[in-house]
Scaffold this motif. Sequence first.
Motif, PDB file in Angstrom:
ATOM      1  N   GLN A 180       0.827  -1.204   0.000  1.00 12.27           N
ATOM      2  CA  GLN A 180       0.000   0.000   0.000  1.00 12.27           C
ATOM      3  C   GLN A 180       0.865   1.259   0.000  1.00 12.27           C
ATOM      4  O   GLN A 180       0.526   2.259  -0.626  1.00 12.27           O
ATOM      5  N   GLY A 181       1.979   1.205   0.716  1.00 11.07           N
ATOM      6  CA  GLY A 181       2.884   2.350   0.721  1.00 11.07           C
ATOM      7  C   GLY A 181       3.509   2.607  -0.636  1.00 11.07           C
ATOM      8  O   GLY A 181       3.697   3.766  -1.036  1.00 11.07           O
ATOM      9  N   ASN A 182       3.830   1.539  -1.369  1.00 15.23           N
ATOM     10  CA  ASN A 182       4.395   1.703  -2.712  1.00 15.23           C
ATOM     11  C   ASN A 182       3.403   2.348  -3.668  1.00 15.23           C
ATOM     12  O   ASN A 182       3.795   3.083  -4.587  1.00 15.23           O
ATOM     13  N   LYS A 183       2.115   2.086  -3.466  1.00 10.98           N
ATOM     14  CA  LYS A 183       1.102   2.706  -4.320  1.00 10.98           C
ATOM     15  C   LYS A 183       0.976   4.202  -4.057  1.00 10.98           C
ATOM     16  O   LYS A 183       0.550   4.952  -4.925  1.00 10.98           O
ATOM     17  N   LEU A 184       1.349   4.612  -2.869  1.00 15.59           N
ATOM     18  CA  LEU A 184       1.194   6.009  -2.483  1.00 15.59           C
ATOM     19  C   LEU A 184       2.347   6.876  -2.972  1.00 15.59           C
ATOM     20  O   LEU A 184       2.136   7.984  -3.473  1.00 15.59           O
ATOM     21  N   LEU A 185       3.591   6.383  -2.849  1.00 11.67           N
ATOM     22  CA  LEU A 185       4.769   7.195  -3.133  1.00 11.67           C
ATOM     23  C   LEU A 185       5.075   7.256  -4.629  1.00 11.67           C
ATOM     24  O   LEU A 185       4.739   6.347  -5.390  1.00 11.67           O
ATOM     25  N   SER A 187       7.476   7.120  -7.950  1.00 14.47           N
ATOM     26  CA  SER A 187       8.334   5.998  -8.329  1.00 14.47           C
ATOM     27  C   SER A 187       9.766   6.153  -7.834  1.00 14.47           C
ATOM     28  O   SER A 187      10.422   5.170  -7.498  1.00 14.47           O
ATOM     29  N   ARG A 188      10.258   7.375  -7.737  1.00 15.34           N
ATOM     30  CA  ARG A 188      11.648   7.558  -7.312  1.00 15.34           C
ATOM     31  C   ARG A 188      11.845   7.277  -5.824  1.00 15.34           C
ATOM     32  O   ARG A 188      12.981   7.222  -5.344  1.00 15.34           O
ATOM     33  N   PHE A 189      10.744   7.099  -5.089  1.00 13.12           N
ATOM     34  CA  PHE A 189      10.841   6.805  -3.658  1.00 13.12           C
ATOM     35  C   PHE A 189      10.502   5.353  -3.342  1.00 13.12           C
ATOM     36  O   PHE A 189      10.296   5.006  -2.183  1.00 13.12           O
ATOM     37  N   ARG A 190      10.454   4.511  -4.351  1.00 11.76           N
ATOM     38  CA  ARG A 190      10.083   3.113  -4.130  1.00 11.76           C
ATOM     39  C   ARG A 190      11.091   2.371  -3.264  1.00 11.76           C
ATOM     40  O   ARG A 190      10.787   1.327  -2.709  1.00 11.76           O
ATOM     41  N   GLY A 191      12.295   2.886  -3.152  1.00 15.11           N
ATOM     42  CA  GLY A 191      13.278   2.251  -2.282  1.00 15.11           C
ATOM     43  C   GLY A 191      13.002   2.480  -0.805  1.00 15.11           C
ATOM     44  O   GLY A 191      13.527   1.758   0.053  1.00 15.11           O
ATOM     45  N   ASP A 192      12.178   3.469  -0.500  1.00 18.76           N
ATOM     46  CA  ASP A 192      11.800   3.720   0.888  1.00 18.76           C
ATOM     47  C   ASP A 192      10.759   2.704   1.339  1.00 18.76           C
ATOM     48  O   ASP A 192       9.956   2.225   0.537  1.00 18.76           O
ATOM     49  N   CYS A 193      10.796   2.390   2.610  1.00 14.43           N
ATOM     50  CA  CYS A 193       9.866   1.403   3.178  1.00 14.43           C
ATOM     51  C   CYS A 193       8.785   2.136   3.956  1.00 14.43           C
ATOM     52  O   CYS A 193       9.044   2.683   5.029  1.00 14.43           O
ATOM     53  N   LEU A 194       7.576   2.162   3.402  1.00  9.73           N
ATOM     54  CA  LEU A 194       6.432   2.812   4.038  1.00  9.73           C
ATOM     55  C   LEU A 194       5.308   1.796   4.196  1.00  9.73           C
ATOM     56  O   LEU A 194       4.847   1.223   3.218  1.00  9.73           O
ATOM     57  N   TRP A 227      12.733  11.811   3.285  1.00 12.62           N
ATOM     58  CA  TRP A 227      13.250  12.786   4.239  1.00 12.62           C
ATOM     59  C   TRP A 227      14.310  13.668   3.607  1.00 12.62           C
ATOM     60  O   TRP A 227      14.345  14.881   3.844  1.00 12.62           O
ATOM     61  N   ARG A 228      15.193  13.103   2.800  1.00 13.22           N
ATOM     62  CA  ARG A 228      16.223  13.900   2.147  1.00 13.22           C
ATOM     63  C   ARG A 228      15.594  14.939   1.224  1.00 13.22           C
ATOM     64  O   ARG A 228      16.073  16.084   1.140  1.00 13.22           O
ATOM     65  N   THR A 229      14.524  14.545   0.537  1.00 12.25           N
ATOM     66  CA  THR A 229      13.836  15.486  -0.351  1.00 12.25           C
ATOM     67  C   THR A 229      13.220  16.624   0.438  1.00 12.25           C
ATOM     68  O   THR A 229      13.317  17.799   0.047  1.00 12.25           O
ATOM     69  N   ILE A 230      12.597  16.301   1.550  1.00 10.55           N
ATOM     70  CA  ILE A 230      11.980  17.331   2.391  1.00 10.55           C
ATOM     71  C   ILE A 230      13.038  18.229   3.013  1.00 10.55           C
ATOM     72  O   ILE A 230      12.919  19.463   3.023  1.00 10.55           O
ATOM     73  N   ASN A 231      14.094  17.617   3.515  1.00  2.39           N
ATOM     74  CA  ASN A 231      15.135  18.370   4.217  1.00  2.39           C
ATOM     75  C   ASN A 231      15.959  19.222   3.263  1.00  2.39           C
ATOM     76  O   ASN A 231      16.209  20.408   3.523  1.00  2.39           O
ATOM     77  N   ASP A 232      16.390  18.619   2.148  1.00  4.85           N
ATOM     78  CA  ASP A 232      17.204  19.365   1.185  1.00  4.85           C
ATOM     79  C   ASP A 232      16.405  20.473   0.506  1.00  4.85           C
ATOM     80  O   ASP A 232      16.952  21.512   0.148  1.00  4.85           O
ATOM     81  N   GLY A 233      15.109  20.222   0.324  1.00  3.23           N
ATOM     82  CA  GLY A 233      14.265  21.238  -0.288  1.00  3.23           C
ATOM     83  C   GLY A 233      13.807  22.306   0.671  1.00  3.23           C
ATOM     84  O   GLY A 233      13.076  23.227   0.271  1.00  3.23           O
ATOM     85  N   ASN A 234      14.219  22.169   1.938  1.00  3.41           N
ATOM     86  CA  ASN A 234      13.858  23.159   2.967  1.00  3.41           C
ATOM     87  C   ASN A 234      12.351  23.392   2.999  1.00  3.41           C
ATOM     88  O   ASN A 234      11.870  24.529   3.042  1.00  3.41           O
ATOM     89  N   ARG A 235      11.607  22.306   2.968  1.00 10.27           N
ATOM     90  CA  ARG A 235      10.157  22.401   2.980  1.00 10.27           C
ATOM     91  C   ARG A 235       9.669  22.924   4.328  1.00 10.27           C
ATOM     92  O   ARG A 235      10.151  22.508   5.374  1.00 10.27           O
ATOM     93  N   LEU A 253       3.438  15.859   2.215  1.00  7.38           N
ATOM     94  CA  LEU A 253       4.095  15.039   1.194  1.00  7.38           C
ATOM     95  C   LEU A 253       3.596  15.374  -0.203  1.00  7.38           C
ATOM     96  O   LEU A 253       4.323  15.191  -1.184  1.00  7.38           O
ATOM     97  N   GLN A 254       2.376  15.854  -0.312  1.00  5.38           N
ATOM     98  CA  GLN A 254       1.833  16.173  -1.625  1.00  5.38           C
ATOM     99  C   GLN A 254       2.506  17.409  -2.208  1.00  5.38           C
ATOM    100  O   GLN A 254       2.917  17.415  -3.367  1.00  5.38           O
ATOM    101  N   SER A 255       2.678  18.452  -1.402  1.00  4.60           N
ATOM    102  CA  SER A 255       3.336  19.661  -1.898  1.00  4.60           C
ATOM    103  C   SER A 255       4.838  19.466  -2.076  1.00  4.60           C
ATOM    104  O   SER A 255       5.484  20.215  -2.815  1.00  4.60           O
ATOM    105  N   ALA A 256       5.401  18.450  -1.409  1.00 13.11           N
ATOM    106  CA  ALA A 256       6.825  18.135  -1.570  1.00 13.11           C
ATOM    107  C   ALA A 256       7.070  17.207  -2.756  1.00 13.11           C
ATOM    108  O   ALA A 256       8.199  16.763  -2.973  1.00 13.11           O
ATOM    109  N   PHE A 257       6.014  16.882  -3.513  1.00 11.02           N
ATOM    110  CA  PHE A 257       6.091  16.047  -4.709  1.00 11.02           C
ATOM    111  C   PHE A 257       6.617  14.643  -4.383  1.00 11.02           C
ATOM    112  O   PHE A 257       7.355  14.054  -5.173  1.00 11.02           O
ATOM    113  N   CYS A 258       6.226  14.131  -3.224  1.00 13.48           N
ATOM    114  CA  CYS A 258       6.622  12.776  -2.843  1.00 13.48           C
ATOM    115  C   CYS A 258       5.554  11.740  -3.190  1.00 13.48           C
ATOM    116  O   CYS A 258       5.831  10.544  -3.142  1.00 13.48           O
ATOM    117  N   LEU A 259       4.359  12.184  -3.540  1.00 10.18           N
ATOM    118  CA  LEU A 259       3.277  11.274  -3.900  1.00 10.18           C
ATOM    119  C   LEU A 259       3.204  11.110  -5.415  1.00 10.18           C
ATOM    120  O   LEU A 259       3.729  11.927  -6.170  1.00 10.18           O
TER     121      LEU A 259
END
Length: 294
Positions: A180-185, A187-194, A227-235, A253-259
């Motif tokens: 279910q987590g893979n369906k949410l994120l 494609s570039r975040f598929r390596g993360d475990c949600l 997290w790196r995307t959020i942190n590096d992007g200074n969200r 996560l939606q405004s950070a383009f993680c979905l």
Amino acid sequence: MSETVAENVFSYLPDDVVLNIFLKLVDDPRNWSRLACVCTKFSFLMRTICWKNKCHQMIPAVVFNLLPPDASVNSTVSPPGGWASLHKLAVCCPGLMHSGVLLENSDFGLERELGPDENFQETKLFQIDQGETEVCEEEDTKASAVVNTACDFSVCKRRKMCRSFTSHLASEGWNFSREQGNKLLASRFRGDCLYICDWPGCVHTEEKRNYMLFRGVFKNFKKSRVWRTINDGNRSKIDLNCAFCPSNEVWDLQSAFCLRPAYGFHDDGEPVVRAYVCENGHVSGAWTDWPLYT
């Protein structure tokens, strides 16, 4: 029963006897949350033994991935946010507020239909150690169940429509899966475990559309690509308490383009899917029905 009286009575009983009493009340998660507020001893037993063992029984795969590889059942290591937070995540729906549906910058007209939440900015809601008042309405009986107890959850049996704005006992989705987590994120975040609760989660029927609320948790969130995307992007953070732990800020996560971008938006600009994550990796969000034009 006051805290002093409770401690005086149960201080003469060994812990295993007290725990055996607690096990008789395991059928309703609200019972343990109430007991944790009775006295210091009860709170300690709940946070170090009861909720820990219950999490190992209910969501063993999630616990296995959240803890270090060398951690055993008897280990004192706890997941981010503690066992109380993980147990609450396992059994509780985050509610409309924590899922972002009622945020001022994303209500898309829903607040005009439900009425403004005047107390949101004035009170610190949804903390594990604070009181809550929640209302679930039953469509068939037109009765309401109100709970106002510290460390408590609310549940409305046989409900067809739930309008609880705060966290409450989930009606569905007590299992979690990485699929279910893979369906949410994206494609570039598929390596993360949600891990996300099973579809459809807890369904809240509103006048405008149905909201299928979900919750989940990241493995090693501070080491994830999200997290790196959020942190590096200074969200920027959102001033909203996590539904499951004491964190008082979350990221969108939606405004950070993680979905996944394919989910898109409704005609009124409301996203089909929204999700928010706290510093401990706890996720709250809402799915809506797909727009007809898709």
